[in-house]
Design a protein around this motif. Structure first.
Motif, PDB file in Angstrom:
ATOM      1  N   VAL A  45       0.864  -1.175   0.000  1.00 41.48           N
ATOM      2  CA  VAL A  45       0.000   0.000   0.000  1.00 41.48           C
ATOM      3  C   VAL A  45       0.902   1.227   0.000  1.00 41.48           C
ATOM      4  O   VAL A  45       1.825   1.327   0.816  1.00 41.48           O
ATOM      5  CB  VAL A  45      -0.920   0.016   1.240  1.00 41.48           C
ATOM      6  N   VAL A  46       0.651   2.142  -0.916  1.00 41.66           N
ATOM      7  CA  VAL A  46       1.432   3.375  -1.017  1.00 41.66           C
ATOM      8  C   VAL A  46       0.488   4.545  -0.738  1.00 41.66           C
ATOM      9  O   VAL A  46      -0.527   4.711  -1.413  1.00 41.66           O
ATOM     10  CB  VAL A  46       2.091   3.513  -2.403  1.00 41.66           C
ATOM     11  N   GLY A  47       0.839   5.348   0.247  1.00 41.87           N
ATOM     12  CA  GLY A  47      -0.037   6.408   0.724  1.00 41.87           C
ATOM     13  C   GLY A  47       0.057   7.722  -0.021  1.00 41.87           C
ATOM     14  O   GLY A  47      -0.381   8.741   0.484  1.00 41.87           O
ATOM     15  N   GLU A  48       0.618   7.738  -1.209  1.00 44.73           N
ATOM     16  CA  GLU A  48       0.713   8.964  -2.015  1.00 44.73           C
ATOM     17  C   GLU A  48      -0.500   9.045  -2.936  1.00 44.73           C
ATOM     18  O   GLU A  48      -0.827   8.082  -3.612  1.00 44.73           O
ATOM     19  CB  GLU A  48       1.970   8.932  -2.886  1.00 44.73           C
ATOM     20  N   GLN A  60       4.975   0.158 -11.386  1.00 43.76           N
ATOM     21  CA  GLN A  60       5.949  -0.426 -12.311  1.00 43.76           C
ATOM     22  C   GLN A  60       7.366  -0.026 -11.935  1.00 43.76           C
ATOM     23  O   GLN A  60       8.297  -0.832 -12.030  1.00 43.76           O
ATOM     24  CB  GLN A  60       5.637  -0.009 -13.754  1.00 43.76           C
ATOM     25  N   ALA A  61       7.545   1.205 -11.475  1.00 45.19           N
ATOM     26  CA  ALA A  61       8.874   1.693 -11.098  1.00 45.19           C
ATOM     27  C   ALA A  61       9.448   0.938  -9.902  1.00 45.19           C
ATOM     28  O   ALA A  61      10.671   0.874  -9.742  1.00 45.19           O
ATOM     29  CB  ALA A  61       8.818   3.190 -10.791  1.00 45.19           C
ATOM     30  N   ILE A  62       8.586   0.348  -9.066  1.00 46.63           N
ATOM     31  CA  ILE A  62       9.076  -0.421  -7.922  1.00 46.63           C
ATOM     32  C   ILE A  62       8.907  -1.928  -8.131  1.00 46.63           C
ATOM     33  O   ILE A  62       8.955  -2.708  -7.193  1.00 46.63           O
ATOM     34  CB  ILE A  62       8.430   0.033  -6.592  1.00 46.63           C
ATOM     35  N   GLY A  63       8.707  -2.322  -9.390  1.00 45.17           N
ATOM     36  CA  GLY A  63       8.730  -3.740  -9.729  1.00 45.17           C
ATOM     37  C   GLY A  63       7.393  -4.450  -9.760  1.00 45.17           C
ATOM     38  O   GLY A  63       7.352  -5.679  -9.695  1.00 45.17           O
ATOM     39  N   GLY A  64       6.290  -3.718  -9.884  1.00 49.19           N
ATOM     40  CA  GLY A  64       4.990  -4.377  -9.893  1.00 49.19           C
ATOM     41  C   GLY A  64       4.004  -3.697 -10.809  1.00 49.19           C
ATOM     42  O   GLY A  64       4.377  -3.091 -11.808  1.00 49.19           O
ATOM     43  N   VAL A 158      -2.537   0.468  -4.298  1.00 55.03           N
ATOM     44  CA  VAL A 158      -1.998  -0.812  -3.854  1.00 55.03           C
ATOM     45  C   VAL A 158      -1.291  -1.461  -5.054  1.00 55.03           C
ATOM     46  O   VAL A 158      -1.875  -1.581  -6.123  1.00 55.03           O
ATOM     47  CB  VAL A 158      -3.111  -1.751  -3.346  1.00 55.03           C
ATOM     48  N   CYS A 159      -0.045  -1.849  -4.834  1.00 51.32           N
ATOM     49  CA  CYS A 159       0.742  -2.521  -5.881  1.00 51.32           C
ATOM     50  C   CYS A 159       0.824  -4.019  -5.600  1.00 51.32           C
ATOM     51  O   CYS A 159       0.676  -4.451  -4.446  1.00 51.32           O
ATOM     52  CB  CYS A 159       2.164  -1.962  -5.909  1.00 51.32           C
ATOM     53  N   VAL A 160       1.072  -4.790  -6.640  1.00 47.45           N
ATOM     54  CA  VAL A 160       1.292  -6.229  -6.517  1.00 47.45           C
ATOM     55  C   VAL A 160       2.528  -6.598  -7.332  1.00 47.45           C
ATOM     56  O   VAL A 160       2.820  -5.980  -8.360  1.00 47.45           O
ATOM     57  CB  VAL A 160       0.060  -7.038  -7.007  1.00 47.45           C
ATOM     58  N   ALA A 161       3.261  -7.589  -6.858  1.00 45.22           N
ATOM     59  CA  ALA A 161       4.419  -8.136  -7.576  1.00 45.22           C
ATOM     60  C   ALA A 161       4.539  -9.609  -7.199  1.00 45.22           C
ATOM     61  O   ALA A 161       4.032 -10.043  -6.165  1.00 45.22           O
ATOM     62  CB  ALA A 161       5.692  -7.389  -7.198  1.00 45.22           C
ATOM     63  N   ASP A 162       5.196 -10.372  -8.038  1.00 43.28           N
ATOM     64  CA  ASP A 162       5.453 -11.772  -7.719  1.00 43.28           C
ATOM     65  C   ASP A 162       6.552 -11.880  -6.680  1.00 43.28           C
ATOM     66  O   ASP A 162       7.452 -11.037  -6.632  1.00 43.28           O
ATOM     67  CB  ASP A 162       5.863 -12.549  -8.979  1.00 43.28           C
ATOM     68  N   VAL A 163       6.476 -12.925  -5.873  1.00 45.95           N
ATOM     69  CA  VAL A 163       7.539 -13.203  -4.901  1.00 45.95           C
ATOM     70  C   VAL A 163       8.815 -13.524  -5.676  1.00 45.95           C
ATOM     71  O   VAL A 163       8.782 -14.209  -6.691  1.00 45.95           O
ATOM     72  CB  VAL A 163       7.139 -14.399  -4.007  1.00 45.95           C
ATOM     73  N   HIS A 164       9.940 -13.039  -5.166  1.00 45.58           N
ATOM     74  CA  HIS A 164      11.246 -13.322  -5.812  1.00 45.58           C
ATOM     75  C   HIS A 164      12.019 -14.308  -4.991  1.00 45.58           C
ATOM     76  O   HIS A 164      12.082 -14.264  -3.821  1.00 45.58           O
ATOM     77  CB  HIS A 164      12.060 -12.041  -5.959  1.00 45.58           C
TER      78      HIS A 164
END
Length: 164
Positions: A45-48, A60-64, A158-164
């Motif tokens: 969750v990003v509060g901006e 996308q800039a943070i990988g998701g 809210v962002c989502v990304a795959d587990v690495h």
């Protein structure tokens, strides 16, 4: 309580750099710092406050990507995270939208559209407001339904990304 246990589990596994096995060290997959793991996906969750398109670019800039919500469990966890991070009356972008073709909703991360799967709109119909092409969680766990809004509105996301 379950969310706290989930966060603790991910935090503990994030401290581990690997575990021993007969073949040597095996990496334990986890999410980056500030992300929460649920199964094989990480959520943040990003509060901006941003517009929908800006929020997608920021994810996308943070990988998701903006979050796709594929199950009732993911839905409940995301609502709890939004409540915890932003407060119980705050909405947040998720990646569901019909910007390209009116009434044809897709996820920004390419996940299958939930025509027959999980959906969290109020009632069996898709959102029906023309010109409101992007979807937000609706005030955390106070209201469990998604809501379609104007994509130029500015809210957290809210962002989502795959587990690495």
């Amino acid at each position: 309580m379950a969310l706290g246990s989930l966060l603790l589990l991910c935090g503990i596994s994030g401290l581990l750099t690997g575990v021993w096995s007969s073949g040597g060290v095996v990496k334990v997959p986890c999410c980056p710092k500030h992300w929460v793991r649920l199964n094989d996906r990480c959520f943040r969750v990003v509060g901006e406050d941003r517009t929908f398109d800006d929020a997608e670019l920021a994810c996308q800039a943070i990988g998701g990507n903006l979050a796709s919500i594929l199950s009732a469990v993911e839905h409940v966890v995301i609502l709890a995270l939004v409540d915890k991070e932003l407060g119980p009356t705050q909405t947040a972008w998720i990646g569901f939208n019909d910007q390209a073709i009116e009434a044809t909703f897709v996820w920004t991360d390419g996940s299958p559209s939930p025509l027959a799967g999980f959906r969290a709109f109020n009632g069996p119909q898709a959102p029906n407001s023309a010109g409101e092409d992007c979807v937000v969680t609706n005030t955390g766990t106070n209201t469990l339904f998604w809501n379609d809004v104007d994509c130029t509105s500015t809210v957290p996301y809210v962002c989502v990304a795959d587990v690495h």
